[in-house]
Design a protein around this motif. Structure first.
Motif, PDB file in Angstrom:
ATOM      1  N   TYR A  62      59.003 101.366  38.942  1.00  0.00           N
ATOM      2  CA  TYR A  62      57.922 100.493  38.458  1.00  0.00           C
ATOM      3  C   TYR A  62      58.175  99.090  39.773  1.00  0.00           C
ATOM      4  O   TYR A  62      57.067  98.742  40.314  1.00  0.00           O
ATOM      5  N   GLN A  63      59.068  99.828  40.593  1.00  0.00           N
ATOM      6  CA  GLN A  63      59.342  98.624  41.772  1.00  0.00           C
ATOM      7  C   GLN A  63      57.666  98.926  42.507  1.00  0.00           C
ATOM      8  O   GLN A  63      57.647  98.099  43.599  1.00  0.00           O
ATOM      9  N   GLN A  64      57.510 100.709  42.674  1.00  0.00           N
ATOM     10  CA  GLN A  64      56.308 100.781  43.923  1.00  0.00           C
ATOM     11  C   GLN A  64      55.448 100.402  43.380  1.00  0.00           C
ATOM     12  O   GLN A  64      54.365 100.004  44.117  1.00  0.00           O
ATOM     13  N   GLN A  65      54.995 100.559  41.931  1.00  0.00           N
ATOM     14  CA  GLN A  65      54.036  99.932  41.616  1.00  0.00           C
ATOM     15  C   GLN A  65      54.015  98.859  40.673  1.00  0.00           C
ATOM     16  O   GLN A  65      52.572  98.293  41.185  1.00  0.00           O
ATOM     17  N   GLY A  66      54.550  98.021  40.204  1.00  0.00           N
ATOM     18  CA  GLY A  66      54.675  96.772  39.971  1.00  0.00           C
ATOM     19  C   GLY A  66      54.054  96.601  38.799  1.00  0.00           C
ATOM     20  O   GLY A  66      54.123  95.547  38.292  1.00  0.00           O
TER      21      GLY A  66
END
Length: 173
Positions: A62-66
């Motif tokens: 989630y942090q990578q993709q947003g």
């Protein structure tokens, strides 16, 4: 002919035998209920413990993709993540034990499909036990949550970015 009379010690023996059998039956019922209840709780604790690493993986993704759109667009990734976390059986790429193995790419007769583009998804029973919800409790991927599902928060830097919806274990009866 005089009717046969049951002696008092026979009556006493059968009364005691009946009481003992009744106590044994009650004891077995209570023991079975206690064991099933304790075992069900144990299985739930183990399943929730196994979700810890999976939550961290989802949080990092989630942090990578947003956002969760990457999972909505690629359901195979969701099944792959579940398999890698050992929350479902690994995806099989063959048709079963009697299925002939395909040669590696580049070997075999021309025109024979050798790609593994379409892996068989996990069995429905396993696939429909864990789902992902956004922070507003809307389904992202997986089964829609049931009323008795457990919601496990997925956090990123102490902020809830989603919930894992986990079906509670119900033993076969």
């Amino acid at each position: 002919m005089a009717p046969m009379r049951i002696k008092i010690w026979h009556k006493l023996f059968f009364a005691i035998l009946l009481v003992v059998l009744l106590i044994l039956a009650i004891n077995m019922g209570i023991s079975r209920f206690s064991f099933q209840h304790g075992f069900t709780q144990y299985i739930e604790e183990v399943r929730l413990k196994r979700l810890d690493g999976f939550k961290q993986t989802l949080s990092a993704l989630y942090q990578q993709q947003g956002a969760w759109t990457f999972l909505e667009q690629d359901p195979r990734l969701w099944h792959q993540l579940l398999s890698e976390a050992e929350l479902v059986p690994p995806q099989r790429r063959s048709g079963g034990p009697n299925h002939q193995r395909r040669p590696p790419p580049g070997f075999g007769p021309p025109g024979l499909a050798t790609s593994n583009e379409h892996p068989i998804p996990p069995p429905p029973l396993m696939r429909e036990r864990i789902g992902l919800l956004d922070p507003a409790h809307s389904p992202v991927i997986g089964p829609p949550p049931a009323a008795d599902d457990r919601l496990v928060p997925v956090e990123l830097e102490k902020e809830v970015v989603g919930y894992l919806s986990v079906r509670t274990f119900t033993p076969f009866r």
